[in-house]
Design an enzyme around this catalytic site. Structure first.
Site, PDB file in Angstrom:
ATOM      1  N   GLY A  43      -2.768  -5.777  -0.976  1.00  0.00           N
ATOM      2  CA  GLY A  43      -1.592  -6.513  -0.528  1.00  0.00           C
ATOM      3  C   GLY A  43      -0.330  -5.779  -0.941  1.00  0.00           C
ATOM      4  O   GLY A  43      -0.293  -4.549  -0.979  1.00  0.00           O
ATOM      5  N   GLU A  44       0.712  -6.540  -1.205  1.00  0.00           N
ATOM      6  CA  GLU A  44       2.028  -6.035  -1.625  1.00  0.00           C
ATOM      7  C   GLU A  44       2.791  -5.351  -0.491  1.00  0.00           C
ATOM      8  O   GLU A  44       3.987  -5.153  -0.588  1.00  0.00           O
ATOM      9  CB  GLU A  44       1.924  -5.048  -2.803  1.00  0.00           C
ATOM     10  CG  GLU A  44       1.303  -5.617  -4.057  1.00  0.00           C
ATOM     11  CD  GLU A  44       1.260  -4.606  -5.194  1.00  0.00           C
ATOM     12  OE1 GLU A  44       1.806  -3.480  -5.038  1.00  0.00           O
ATOM     13  OE2 GLU A  44       0.687  -4.933  -6.256  1.00  0.00           O
ATOM     14  N   GLY A  45       2.085  -4.920   0.577  1.00  0.00           N
ATOM     15  CA  GLY A  45       2.685  -4.099   1.621  1.00  0.00           C
ATOM     16  C   GLY A  45       2.204  -2.666   1.556  1.00  0.00           C
ATOM     17  O   GLY A  45       2.730  -1.796   2.268  1.00  0.00           O
ATOM     18  N   THR A  80       8.241  -7.756   0.470  1.00  0.00           N
ATOM     19  CA  THR A  80       7.092  -8.366  -0.200  1.00  0.00           C
ATOM     20  C   THR A  80       7.442  -9.809  -0.517  1.00  0.00           C
ATOM     21  O   THR A  80       8.286 -10.079  -1.366  1.00  0.00           O
ATOM     22  CB  THR A  80       6.731  -7.600  -1.485  1.00  0.00           C
ATOM     23  OG1 THR A  80       6.478  -6.231  -1.154  1.00  0.00           O
ATOM     24  CG2 THR A  80       5.493  -8.194  -2.137  1.00  0.00           C
TER      25      THR A  80
END
EC number: 2.4.2.21
Length: 353
Positions: free
Chosen positions: A318-320, A64
């Site tokens: 987001g963040e992965g 991230t």
């Protein structure tokens, strides 16, 4: 020669013979041809990347990348920039969405500071790759210099180099953290698609109608000011991009250079992947798209890259997080290829012959 140039030159093509052998096995399995859809091609592509039929994605890591954005001064986000470092600490402490989903997928989560407007303590267990403390406000000045853009990409490359030195890496997920980062991501796809900013701009963290108008205006002013040339991806990144977006691009290039498949997350991670594939077209052979984000511009990025996402879950975090979920499907694709028996193996007459 720069590190970026070295890694671009090192990217080779996957094993075409292994890929074709995998496709042949899939065609001969005891089931209707093509009935497992996208996962069949994922399995075959992974076979080509690793050069074997029986792929095991034993070590999976989500990186991230974090960075802050001067464009937030234009009122484009619902949250203040102070949230970016706060979320980095949350990732480290295991309390974020990505920590939960990555654990379920059997993946480690590592955080990289590429450009957070905060000085983290040196002992904090993250990748300390800060190029500068946040970008400039690209509505009135370049987001960064060209040299800083290159350094942000090389930061991502260095991270992959370090991961590979630790132990063999089998699958890399890319994710992001950075308040305001849907704005530079939209500017990037606007530069490449030629579509109007209003067609491409979403609400990010949930801005109201007035916030959306501010966001569109800021992007339009930045594009008019800098006139980024899509033939110059580093120039686009420097003009209107983000430091973490550069880092995400570097992760893709670095992984491809090491023969490691990459599954990118949503809008911001795909912006990084787009820059990576413009810099290094061969990297696309190692790239997988996890999901189709709610963010409007993401579908245009995926179309530009020619990628079919594995999931449609209305994600926009987001963040992965999308990458972590997709890892489970990629694991499944390897088992589909290796473990489902062929007609010959189960002594069934092939009705498809």
């Amino acid at each position: 020669m720069s590190l970026l140039e070295e890694r671009i030159q090192q990217i080779g093509a996957p094993d075409a013979d292994a890929y074709e052998a995998a496709r042949e096995r899939l065609r001969n399995q005891a089931r209707p041809a093509g009935c497992l859809g996208i996962l069949e091609d994922v399995g075959a592509r992974l076979s080509g990347i690793f050069g074997v039929m029986d792929v095991h994605l034993a070590r999976k890591v989500v990186i991230t990348c974090a960075g802050d954005h001067g464009i937030c001064a234009e009122g484009v986000s619902l949250f203040p920039q102070e949230v970016t470092p706060q979320m980095v600490y949350n990732f480290i402490n295991g309390g974020a969405s990505i920590n939960v989903l990555a654990k379920h997928a059997g993946a480690a989560v590592r955080v990289a500071d590429i450009g957070v407007n905060h000085d983290f303590e040196p002992a904090l267990p993250i990748f300390h790759k800060k190029v500068r403390r946040g970008t400039g406000n690209f509505a009135i000045e370049p987001a960064m210099t060209r040299d800083e853009a290159r350094k942000s990409v090389e930061a991502g490359i260095e991270i992959v180099d370090e991961l590979v030195r630790e132990s063999p890496l089998h699958l890399l997920g890319t994710g992001d953290m950075g308040i305001g980062n849907t704005t530079p991501s939209t500017a990037i796809i606007a530069a490449y698609s030629g579509l109007s900013v209003s067609e491409l701009t979403g609400r990010g963290t949930g801005v109201d109608d007035e916030g959306l108008r501010r966001k569109i205006s800021a992007i339009e002013r930045g594009l008019a000011l800098h006139k980024p040339d899509p033939r110059d991806p580093l120039g686009v990144l420097a003009a209107v991009g983000g430091l973490e977006i550069g880092g995400l691009a570097g992760l893709v290039i670095g992984a491809a250079a090491h023969g490691v498949p990459v599954v990118c997350d949503g809008f911001i991670a795909t912006a990084g992947a787009l820059i990576a594939c413009e810099l290094a077209p061969k990297a696309k052979a190692y790239l997988f798209a996890s999901h189709n984000s709610v963010e409007i511009g993401h579908a245009f990025m995926l179309k530009h890259l020619g990628l079919q996402p594995l999931l449609h879950l209305e994600f926009r975090l987001g963040e992965g997080t999308g990458a972590a979920l997709a890892m489970e499907l990629m694991d499944a694709s390897t088992r589909i290829l290796a473990d489902i028996r062929t007609f010959e193996e189960v002594a069934i007459q092939d009705a498809q012959a």
